[in-house]
Design a protein around this motif. Sequence first.
Motif, PDB file in Angstrom:
ATOM      1  N   ARG A 169     -36.774 -29.243 -43.726  1.00 12.08           N
ATOM      2  CA  ARG A 169     -36.197 -30.538 -44.125  1.00 12.08           C
ATOM      3  C   ARG A 169     -36.647 -31.841 -45.046  1.00 12.08           C
ATOM      4  O   ARG A 169     -36.678 -33.102 -45.575  1.00 12.08           O
ATOM      5  CB  ARG A 169     -35.849 -31.704 -42.492  1.00 12.08           C
ATOM      6  CG  ARG A 169     -35.050 -32.757 -42.745  1.00 12.08           C
ATOM      7  CD  ARG A 169     -35.013 -33.570 -41.405  1.00 12.08           C
ATOM      8  NE  ARG A 169     -34.081 -32.479 -40.475  1.00 12.08           N
ATOM      9  CZ  ARG A 169     -33.752 -32.742 -39.382  1.00 12.08           C
ATOM     10  NH1 ARG A 169     -34.440 -33.707 -38.583  1.00 12.08           N
ATOM     11  NH2 ARG A 169     -32.914 -31.169 -38.799  1.00 12.08           N
ATOM     12  N   TRP A 170     -38.548 -31.744 -45.038  1.00 10.53           N
ATOM     13  CA  TRP A 170     -38.993 -32.755 -45.411  1.00 10.53           C
ATOM     14  C   TRP A 170     -38.811 -32.303 -47.336  1.00 10.53           C
ATOM     15  O   TRP A 170     -39.195 -32.821 -47.624  1.00 10.53           O
ATOM     16  CB  TRP A 170     -40.579 -32.043 -44.962  1.00 10.53           C
ATOM     17  CG  TRP A 170     -40.612 -33.733 -43.968  1.00 10.53           C
ATOM     18  CD1 TRP A 170     -41.105 -33.043 -42.533  1.00 10.53           C
ATOM     19  CD2 TRP A 170     -41.130 -34.567 -43.765  1.00 10.53           C
ATOM     20  NE1 TRP A 170     -41.322 -34.196 -41.680  1.00 10.53           N
ATOM     21  CE2 TRP A 170     -41.417 -34.935 -42.540  1.00 10.53           C
ATOM     22  CE3 TRP A 170     -41.230 -36.033 -44.717  1.00 10.53           C
ATOM     23  CZ2 TRP A 170     -41.607 -36.421 -42.071  1.00 10.53           C
ATOM     24  CZ3 TRP A 170     -41.259 -36.898 -44.685  1.00 10.53           C
ATOM     25  CH2 TRP A 170     -41.365 -37.750 -43.609  1.00 10.53           C
ATOM     26  N   THR A 184     -35.984 -33.959 -48.203  1.00 13.30           N
ATOM     27  CA  THR A 184     -36.565 -34.862 -48.391  1.00 13.30           C
ATOM     28  C   THR A 184     -36.799 -35.640 -49.838  1.00 13.30           C
ATOM     29  O   THR A 184     -36.321 -36.505 -50.779  1.00 13.30           O
ATOM     30  CB  THR A 184     -36.587 -35.433 -47.370  1.00 13.30           C
ATOM     31  OG1 THR A 184     -36.379 -35.537 -46.582  1.00 13.30           O
ATOM     32  CG2 THR A 184     -37.370 -37.128 -47.672  1.00 13.30           C
TER      33      THR A 184
END
Length: 54
Positions: free
Chosen positions: A3-4, A7
Amino acid sequence: MLRWTITFLIIAIIAAIFGFGGIAGAAAGIAEILFYVFLVLFVVSLIFGRKPKV
């Protein structure tokens, strides 16, 4: 962790669209590093996570 990575990749794309080359390059570099760390941890968890129950 993935997810990072996504992002920072989105931040890099948005910064590149608006012309912030330095920020886009830094965010893309961070996303690349996080992606490789994610891949290593994923492979390690696949190898060591499959232990037969005794």
